[in-house]
Design a protein around this motif. Structure first.
Motif, short mmCIF file in Angstrom:
data_model
loop_
_atom_site.label_atom_id
_atom_site.label_comp_id
_atom_site.label_asym_id
_atom_site.label_seq_id
_atom_site.Cartn_x
_atom_site.Cartn_y
_atom_site.Cartn_z
N GLY A 48 1.02 6.54 -6.86
CA GLY A 48 -0.22 7.20 -7.24
C GLY A 48 -0.30 8.65 -6.84
O GLY A 48 -1.26 9.34 -7.16
N THR A 49 0.69 9.16 -6.14
CA THR A 49 0.67 10.55 -5.71
C THR A 49 1.59 11.36 -6.61
O THR A 49 2.81 11.29 -6.49
CB THR A 49 1.15 10.66 -4.24
OG1 THR A 49 0.38 9.79 -3.44
CG2 THR A 49 1.04 12.08 -3.74
N LEU B 207 0.82 -1.21 0.00
CA LEU B 207 0.00 0.00 0.00
C LEU B 207 0.85 1.26 0.00
O LEU B 207 0.50 2.26 -0.63
CB LEU B 207 -0.96 -0.02 1.18
CG LEU B 207 -2.04 -1.12 1.08
CD1 LEU B 207 -2.85 -1.18 2.36
CD2 LEU B 207 -2.93 -0.92 -0.13
N ALA B 208 1.98 1.23 0.68
CA ALA B 208 2.88 2.39 0.67
C ALA B 208 3.44 2.62 -0.73
O ALA B 208 3.53 3.76 -1.20
CB ALA B 208 4.02 2.19 1.67
N HIS C 113 0.65 3.96 -2.93
CA HIS C 113 0.42 5.36 -2.59
C HIS C 113 1.53 6.25 -3.17
O HIS C 113 1.26 7.32 -3.71
CB HIS C 113 0.35 5.53 -1.07
CG HIS C 113 0.13 6.93 -0.64
ND1 HIS C 113 -1.06 7.59 -0.82
CD2 HIS C 113 0.97 7.81 -0.05
CE1 HIS C 113 -0.95 8.82 -0.35
NE2 HIS C 113 0.27 8.98 0.13
N ALA C 114 2.76 5.81 -3.06
CA ALA C 114 3.88 6.59 -3.59
C ALA C 114 3.80 6.74 -5.10
O ALA C 114 4.08 7.82 -5.64
CB ALA C 114 5.21 5.95 -3.19
#
Length: 108
Positions: free
Chosen positions: A101-102, A94-95, A98-99
Motif C-alpha cells: 500500500g505504500t 500487516l507488513a 503496508h509494503a
C-alpha cells in the motif's frame, strides 16, 4: 496488530475472551495462568490479573470492554503458543499490506 490477531485466531477456532480499551488502541488476550513468566514477545506484554478467577460480563479491568465476550469465546483462555503464532502471522500480514500500500515515487 491485535485486531488482525483476533481474526486469525477466530478463523483457526482458538480464541478465548479478548479485552480492548475504549479507544481500541490496546487488545488483551486471556491466556493460561503462568504464561507471564515466560512471555517475551517483542511489542507485547503479559499483565497478570491478580485475584481474578471467573469470567464475567463485566471486564476485570477499568476502562476495558469485551471484544470477544466470555460467552462468545472458543475457550476459557487463548493458548499461548497459538497466540504467539497468530501474532507473528498478523505482523507479517500487516507488513505485507503496508509494503503493497505504500507507493514508491521517483522524482527526476
Amino acid at each position: 496488530m491485535g485486531l488482525e490477531t483476533v481474526d486469525i485466531l477466530r478463523l483457526g477456532g482458538g480464541v478465548g475472551p479478548v479485552l480492548h480499551d475504549l479507544t481500541g488502541d490496546t487488545v488483551g488476550f486471556l491466556v493460561e495462568a503462568g504464561t507471564g513468566a515466560r512471555w517475551n514477545l517483542l511489542g507485547s506484554v503479559c499483565v497478570p490479573l491478580r485475584g481474578w478467577r471467573r469470567l464475567a460480563a463485566v471486564p476485570p479491568l477499568p476502562g476495558a470492554s469485551w471484544l470477544v465476550a466470555p460467552d462468545a469465546a472458543q475457550g476459557e483462555t487463548t493458548d499461548s503458543a497459538r497466540l504467539r503464532r497468530a501474532l507473528a502471522d498478523a505482523a507479517r500480514t500487516l507488513a505485507a499490506v503496508h509494503a503493497l500500500g505504500t507507493p514508491t515515487h521517483h522524482t527526476d
